[in-house]
Design a protein around this motif. Structure first.
Motif, mmCIF file in Angstrom:
data_model
loop_
_atom_site.group_PDB
_atom_site.id
_atom_site.type_symbol
_atom_site.label_atom_id
_atom_site.label_comp_id
_atom_site.label_asym_id
_atom_site.label_seq_id
_atom_site.Cartn_x
_atom_site.Cartn_y
_atom_site.Cartn_z
ATOM 1 N N GLY A 204 0.921 -1.232 -0.165
ATOM 2 C CA GLY A 204 -0.061 0.086 0.019
ATOM 3 C C GLY A 204 0.659 1.099 0.084
ATOM 4 O O GLY A 204 0.337 2.279 -0.259
ATOM 5 N N GLU A 205 2.184 1.242 0.127
ATOM 6 C CA GLU A 205 2.930 2.403 0.395
ATOM 7 C C GLU A 205 3.374 2.692 -0.945
ATOM 8 O O GLU A 205 3.524 1.811 -1.988
ATOM 9 C CB GLU A 205 4.190 2.190 1.251
ATOM 10 C CG GLU A 205 3.722 2.044 2.708
ATOM 11 C CD GLU A 205 4.808 2.115 3.709
ATOM 12 O OE1 GLU A 205 5.001 2.583 4.941
ATOM 13 O OE2 GLU A 205 6.025 1.450 3.326
ATOM 14 N N PHE A 206 3.816 4.179 -1.162
ATOM 15 C CA PHE A 206 4.191 4.593 -2.442
ATOM 16 C C PHE A 206 5.319 5.552 -2.216
ATOM 17 O O PHE A 206 5.529 6.349 -1.571
ATOM 18 C CB PHE A 206 2.786 5.455 -2.805
ATOM 19 C CG PHE A 206 3.084 6.199 -4.340
ATOM 20 C CD1 PHE A 206 3.120 5.488 -5.561
ATOM 21 C CD2 PHE A 206 3.287 7.729 -4.266
ATOM 22 C CE1 PHE A 206 3.242 6.117 -6.776
ATOM 23 C CE2 PHE A 206 3.302 8.143 -5.455
ATOM 24 C CZ PHE A 206 3.137 7.395 -6.644
ATOM 25 N N PHE A 207 6.291 5.368 -3.185
ATOM 26 C CA PHE A 207 7.478 5.913 -3.272
ATOM 27 C C PHE A 207 7.345 6.855 -4.426
ATOM 28 O O PHE A 207 7.133 6.527 -5.659
ATOM 29 C CB PHE A 207 8.950 4.863 -3.590
ATOM 30 C CG PHE A 207 9.865 5.595 -4.031
ATOM 31 C CD1 PHE A 207 11.148 6.031 -2.819
ATOM 32 C CD2 PHE A 207 10.433 6.045 -5.187
ATOM 33 C CE1 PHE A 207 12.130 6.442 -3.080
ATOM 34 C CE2 PHE A 207 11.511 6.674 -5.580
ATOM 35 C CZ PHE A 207 12.515 6.980 -4.500
ATOM 36 N N SER A 208 8.013 8.198 -4.127
ATOM 37 C CA SER A 208 7.716 9.299 -5.153
ATOM 38 C C SER A 208 9.002 10.015 -4.994
ATOM 39 O O SER A 208 9.415 10.543 -4.155
ATOM 40 C CB SER A 208 6.469 9.730 -5.084
ATOM 41 O OG SER A 208 6.710 10.947 -6.175
ATOM 42 N N ARG A 209 9.481 10.304 -6.450
ATOM 43 C CA ARG A 209 10.383 11.345 -6.383
ATOM 44 C C ARG A 209 10.278 12.265 -7.766
ATOM 45 O O ARG A 209 10.299 11.497 -8.889
ATOM 46 C CB ARG A 209 11.950 10.674 -6.326
ATOM 47 C CG ARG A 209 13.159 11.755 -6.495
ATOM 48 C CD ARG A 209 14.493 11.090 -6.245
ATOM 49 N NE ARG A 209 14.878 10.623 -7.691
ATOM 50 C CZ ARG A 209 15.716 9.851 -7.881
ATOM 51 N NH1 ARG A 209 16.556 9.362 -6.991
ATOM 52 N NH2 ARG A 209 16.127 9.499 -9.200
ATOM 53 N N THR A 210 9.668 13.339 -7.519
ATOM 54 C CA THR A 210 9.364 14.281 -8.817
ATOM 55 C C THR A 210 10.336 15.459 -8.928
ATOM 56 O O THR A 210 10.497 15.991 -7.958
ATOM 57 C CB THR A 210 8.067 14.566 -8.805
ATOM 58 O OG1 THR A 210 7.892 15.465 -7.704
ATOM 59 C CG2 THR A 210 7.140 13.216 -8.809
ATOM 60 N N GLY A 211 11.036 15.767 -10.173
ATOM 61 C CA GLY A 211 11.849 16.925 -10.125
ATOM 62 C C GLY A 211 12.953 17.043 -9.249
ATOM 63 O O GLY A 211 13.546 15.836 -8.904
ATOM 64 N N ALA A 212 13.252 18.314 -8.756
ATOM 65 C CA ALA A 212 14.290 18.376 -7.654
ATOM 66 C C ALA A 212 13.626 18.198 -6.123
ATOM 67 O O ALA A 212 14.433 18.157 -5.421
ATOM 68 C CB ALA A 212 14.840 19.639 -7.760
ATOM 69 N N THR A 213 12.515 17.642 -6.112
ATOM 70 C CA THR A 213 11.914 17.261 -4.829
ATOM 71 C C THR A 213 12.579 15.976 -4.538
ATOM 72 O O THR A 213 12.670 14.948 -4.914
ATOM 73 C CB THR A 213 10.422 17.375 -4.906
ATOM 74 O OG1 THR A 213 9.912 18.459 -5.432
ATOM 75 C CG2 THR A 213 9.808 16.854 -3.497
ATOM 76 N N PRO A 214 13.030 16.155 -3.129
ATOM 77 C CA PRO A 214 13.511 14.732 -2.359
ATOM 78 C C PRO A 214 12.354 13.800 -2.359
ATOM 79 O O PRO A 214 11.270 13.951 -2.305
ATOM 80 C CB PRO A 214 13.936 15.181 -0.988
ATOM 81 C CG PRO A 214 14.119 16.904 -1.141
ATOM 82 C CD PRO A 214 12.963 17.106 -2.006
ATOM 83 N N ALA A 215 13.015 12.619 -2.493
ATOM 84 C CA ALA A 215 11.917 11.318 -2.565
ATOM 85 C C ALA A 215 11.310 10.923 -1.079
ATOM 86 O O ALA A 215 11.623 11.703 -0.008
ATOM 87 C CB ALA A 215 12.842 10.074 -2.605
ATOM 88 N N ALA A 216 9.954 10.764 -1.236
ATOM 89 C CA ALA A 216 9.193 10.369 -0.123
ATOM 90 C C ALA A 216 8.458 9.255 -0.231
ATOM 91 O O ALA A 216 8.308 8.568 -1.195
ATOM 92 C CB ALA A 216 8.317 11.663 0.048
ATOM 93 N N VAL A 217 8.136 8.618 0.918
ATOM 94 C CA VAL A 217 7.285 7.362 0.885
ATOM 95 C C VAL A 217 5.996 7.900 1.674
ATOM 96 O O VAL A 217 6.105 8.100 2.743
ATOM 97 C CB VAL A 217 7.679 6.212 1.886
ATOM 98 C CG1 VAL A 217 6.844 5.153 1.950
ATOM 99 C CG2 VAL A 217 9.260 5.731 1.074
ATOM 100 N N LEU A 218 4.988 7.418 0.762
ATOM 101 C CA LEU A 218 3.531 8.233 1.133
ATOM 102 C C LEU A 218 2.791 6.900 1.543
ATOM 103 O O LEU A 218 2.910 5.832 0.974
ATOM 104 C CB LEU A 218 2.931 8.773 -0.044
ATOM 105 C CG LEU A 218 3.812 10.112 -0.218
ATOM 106 C CD1 LEU A 218 3.100 10.813 -1.560
ATOM 107 C CD2 LEU A 218 4.000 10.968 0.530
#
Length: 327
Positions: A204-218
């Motif tokens: 159910g967790e989601f890893f995301s890294r977009t552009g220069a934004t640091p990666a996050a787990v949502l």
């Protein structure tokens, strides 16, 4: 959060006759044991081959210097490149030992990549350059196996362990992974190197890294990810590998690779493109591909040695002039 829906299943030796028989038998047994161990080691070290088991839409295969039309039943080889078209709905690749890799539209995947000169990175089952991919590994609910080569590699992250299924989306400015079921491990990468330590993604967790934004787990996927999800990824499909177990369908030749088709791979990660350079060396002969290589040399400078080997020959030694050094 689950995105699934259920669907229907579509030499011969003579022994000595003297007293050395016992020694011969012991030696023969030892050789047989060594042979069996070597065979088992070779089998264990060989990566399980992938077969195309579902083809819903147009897709092509880049193998060596040639382009081919993909078909169900084609068995893929190391360094094969599979690319799907914009209207492709689903292409499934099934590995001999169970994992399956589903590809969405406009997706580019390299089978069994070789990372030349990069320490600490194991050979992966597949390398995703761009697009959508869904990797189904171990049964849902199982824990990912620690260590070993990644099931899926990419410029943004590697997946060294998948305990269920993971959906991945890669684009020019985004890298996202959704642990649809089970727990998976993710190793973030940037600029051709690993970043930090591997992290776990629970179901159910989601890893995301977009552009220069640091990666996050949502805790759940972002809306744009859900909206762009290929519809073919929503189905739970049974394995079709058994249908092609005794069939090896040859792909249909469709010409030679053009530079535009190879450009993004040629400019990819340095450790990856060195292996591809050996595959595409025959394309360096005079012609359009060579001309494009020369025009874009800044993107792949290692080709300069292939195209202009005379520049790298040892310089001839000039003998000293007669009488030099004599006063």
């Amino acid at each position: 959060m689950s995105m699934r829906r259920r669907c229907a299943a579509p030499g011969r030796c003579a022994a000595p006759a003297d007293g050395g028989r016992r020694r011969w038998l012991a030696g023969a047994a030892g050789l047989l044991a060594l042979g069996a161990a070597a065979g088992a080691a070779a089998q264990a070290g060989a990566a399980p081959r992938a077969t195309v088991t579902i083809l819903d839409g147009a897709a092509r295969l880049l193998r060596g210097a040639g382009r081919f039309d993909l078909a169900e039943g084609v068995r893929l080889q190391p360094l094969d490149i599979v690319e799907t078209g914009p209207q492709a709905r689903l292409v499934r690749l099934e590995f001999a030992d169970g994992p399956a890799l589903d590809l969405g539209p406009e997706t580019r995947v390299l089978i069994e990549p070789r990372f030349v000169g990069e320490r600490g990175r194991s050979q992966a089952r597949a390398y995703l350059l761009a697009g959508w991919a869904k990797l189904s590994g171990a049964p849902p609910g199982s824990r990912p196996v620690a260590g070993g080569p990644p099931l899926l590699a990419s410029p943004a992250f590697d997946l060294p362990g998948v305990g269920g299924s993971v959906v991945v989306a890669l684009g020019p400015s985004r890298a996202q992974a959704f642990a649809e079921a089970g727990e998976s491990r993710l190793q973030e990468r940037e600029g051709g190197s690993a970043v930090g330590s591997p992290r776990s993604l629970r179901g159910g967790e989601f890893f995301s890294r977009t552009g220069a934004t640091p990666a996050a787990v949502l805790p759940r996927p972002l809306p744009d990810f859900v909206q762009g999800l290929p519809r073919g990824f929503l189905d739970t499909l049974p394995s079709r590998a058994a249908l092609f177990k005794d069939r090896d369908v040859p792909p249909k030749p469709a010409g030679e690779i053009a530079y535009a088709e190879a450009r993004d791979w040629l400019a990819g990660e340095p450790s990856l493109r060195r292996a591809l350079m050996n595959r595409w060396r025959p394309l360096a002969r005079p012609g359009a591909f060579r001309d494009a290589l020369v025009a874009n040399m800044a993107a792949h400078p290692e080709w300069d040695r292939v195209l202009f080997p005379e520049k790298y020959l040892p310089r001839p030694v000039t003998p000293p002039a007669a009488g030099a050094g004599v006063r």
